[in-house]
Design an enzyme around this catalytic site. Sequence first.
Site, PDB file in Angstrom:
ATOM      1  N   LYS A  78       0.455   3.398  -3.086  1.00 54.78           N
ATOM      2  CA  LYS A  78      -0.744   4.280  -3.205  1.00 54.78           C
ATOM      3  C   LYS A  78      -0.327   5.671  -3.176  1.00 54.78           C
ATOM      4  O   LYS A  78      -0.917   6.433  -3.813  1.00 54.78           O
ATOM      5  CB  LYS A  78      -1.748   4.010  -2.155  1.00 54.78           C
ATOM      6  CG  LYS A  78      -2.277   2.628  -2.192  1.00 54.78           C
ATOM      7  CD  LYS A  78      -3.138   2.338  -0.767  1.00 54.78           C
ATOM      8  CE  LYS A  78      -3.686   0.795  -1.102  1.00 54.78           C
ATOM      9  NZ  LYS A  78      -4.509   0.539   0.204  1.00 54.78           N
ATOM     10  N   TYR A 106      -4.475   3.588   7.528  1.00 56.91           N
ATOM     11  CA  TYR A 106      -5.738   2.701   7.580  1.00 56.91           C
ATOM     12  C   TYR A 106      -6.369   3.330   8.706  1.00 56.91           C
ATOM     13  O   TYR A 106      -6.562   4.583   8.954  1.00 56.91           O
ATOM     14  CB  TYR A 106      -5.385   1.393   7.884  1.00 56.91           C
ATOM     15  CG  TYR A 106      -4.383   0.796   6.622  1.00 56.91           C
ATOM     16  CD1 TYR A 106      -4.543   0.877   5.444  1.00 56.91           C
ATOM     17  CD2 TYR A 106      -3.456  -0.193   7.316  1.00 56.91           C
ATOM     18  CE1 TYR A 106      -3.841   0.195   4.787  1.00 56.91           C
ATOM     19  CE2 TYR A 106      -2.539  -0.785   6.471  1.00 56.91           C
ATOM     20  CZ  TYR A 106      -2.930  -0.594   4.823  1.00 56.91           C
ATOM     21  OH  TYR A 106      -1.911  -0.927   4.059  1.00 56.91           O
ATOM     22  N   TYR A 164      -2.807  -2.400 -10.584  1.00 62.31           N
ATOM     23  CA  TYR A 164      -2.819  -2.209  -8.967  1.00 62.31           C
ATOM     24  C   TYR A 164      -2.010  -3.534  -8.531  1.00 62.31           C
ATOM     25  O   TYR A 164      -1.074  -3.279  -7.513  1.00 62.31           O
ATOM     26  CB  TYR A 164      -4.248  -2.394  -8.752  1.00 62.31           C
ATOM     27  CG  TYR A 164      -4.262  -2.218  -7.172  1.00 62.31           C
ATOM     28  CD1 TYR A 164      -4.032  -0.924  -6.356  1.00 62.31           C
ATOM     29  CD2 TYR A 164      -4.874  -3.208  -6.335  1.00 62.31           C
ATOM     30  CE1 TYR A 164      -4.342  -0.887  -4.935  1.00 62.31           C
ATOM     31  CE2 TYR A 164      -4.901  -3.115  -4.962  1.00 62.31           C
ATOM     32  CZ  TYR A 164      -4.461  -2.147  -4.445  1.00 62.31           C
ATOM     33  OH  TYR A 164      -4.436  -1.706  -3.035  1.00 62.31           O
ATOM     34  N   VAL A 178       1.270  -3.802   3.960  1.00 61.57           N
ATOM     35  CA  VAL A 178       1.180  -5.285   4.667  1.00 61.57           C
ATOM     36  C   VAL A 178       2.397  -5.834   4.475  1.00 61.57           C
ATOM     37  O   VAL A 178       2.549  -6.969   4.977  1.00 61.57           O
ATOM     38  CB  VAL A 178      -0.123  -5.890   4.330  1.00 61.57           C
ATOM     39  CG1 VAL A 178      -1.466  -5.159   5.101  1.00 61.57           C
ATOM     40  CG2 VAL A 178      -0.318  -6.171   2.720  1.00 61.57           C
ATOM     41  N   SER A 198       0.543  -1.170   0.010  1.00 66.62           N
ATOM     42  CA  SER A 198      -0.203  -0.063   0.134  1.00 66.62           C
ATOM     43  C   SER A 198       0.757   1.183  -0.064  1.00 66.62           C
ATOM     44  O   SER A 198       0.073   2.388  -0.005  1.00 66.62           O
ATOM     45  CB  SER A 198      -0.833   0.109   1.087  1.00 66.62           C
ATOM     46  OG  SER A 198      -2.293  -0.916   0.972  1.00 66.62           O
TER      47      SER A 198
END
Length: 305
Positions: free
Chosen positions: A64, A241, A189, A259, A61
């Site tokens: 992102k 998160y 992705y 993660v 992530s």
Amino acid sequence: MNKLLETIIENNREWTQKGKVATYIPELSKANPNHLGIAVYTIDNEEFCAGDCNVKFTIQSISKVIALMLALLDNGKEIVFSKVDMEPTADTFNSISSLETRNPNKPLNPMINSGAIVTSSLINGKNGSEVIERLLKFTRKITNNPNIDINYNVYKSEKETGHRNRALAYYMKSIGIIEGDVEEVLDVYFKQCSIEATCKDIAKIGAMLANDGVLPWNGERVIPRQVARIVKTIMLTCGMYDASGEFAVKIGVPGKSGVGGGILVAVPSRMGIGVFGPALDSKGNSIAGWKVLEDISKELDLSIL
């Protein structure tokens, strides 16, 4: 600085025993839960590191942040934020329910999976291969590492098990948020999440953001100041998160976790920090990496709040 980092790493190694590596992507379950490393890269072009700072891991992530920068460069903030919101969430990073219950039905922010899939769909390219090549090229530039590449074993593992992400993407296609071919967007992705790096690499990304979009090692501006500000703000409010508020209170700087065990930090006008510890807490953040960042924030008075 190296001595301080070594002390902080050793003081927090015990925390690696209190988390668990990610298993929902089978390839990630092979990570060594005892790994723990940190790298610091200052805007004055100084580098320090300790622990397992040369171990490669997939950024997951953290990608992102990179995708958001490219989407903003390609489209501008008005178009990007017409497709994805900029609000924090109390839901998990792969939640579906918020998409159905909110009006308008766009993802809450670019740091959760639904929002990140939308962000990736906004990156310019005539096909998925061109988009991922642009992502890789940009990542190599902002890490000053021409060898950055995709871990294809992790990519295949993600693609084979990414059913929740498919559900998110097809739902967003059905309500008009995603345009184009859904499987091609998902392929981008899955590949961007599988980009492999070290603590040193992500610390350099943090340093560029801390330096308002300018690479500390050569003075080149790679993103406008406004884009750097937007990205850092969303990292601060949404990057960890549903633990982003706690991270802001305890550490007080923009951060983004993955993660794979990495955490990217940008300390405005000072430094970038990369930590790595694949043993995760219940919310998907590196449990020992978080403690390392708490200690270094206190020692160096890093909080901007």
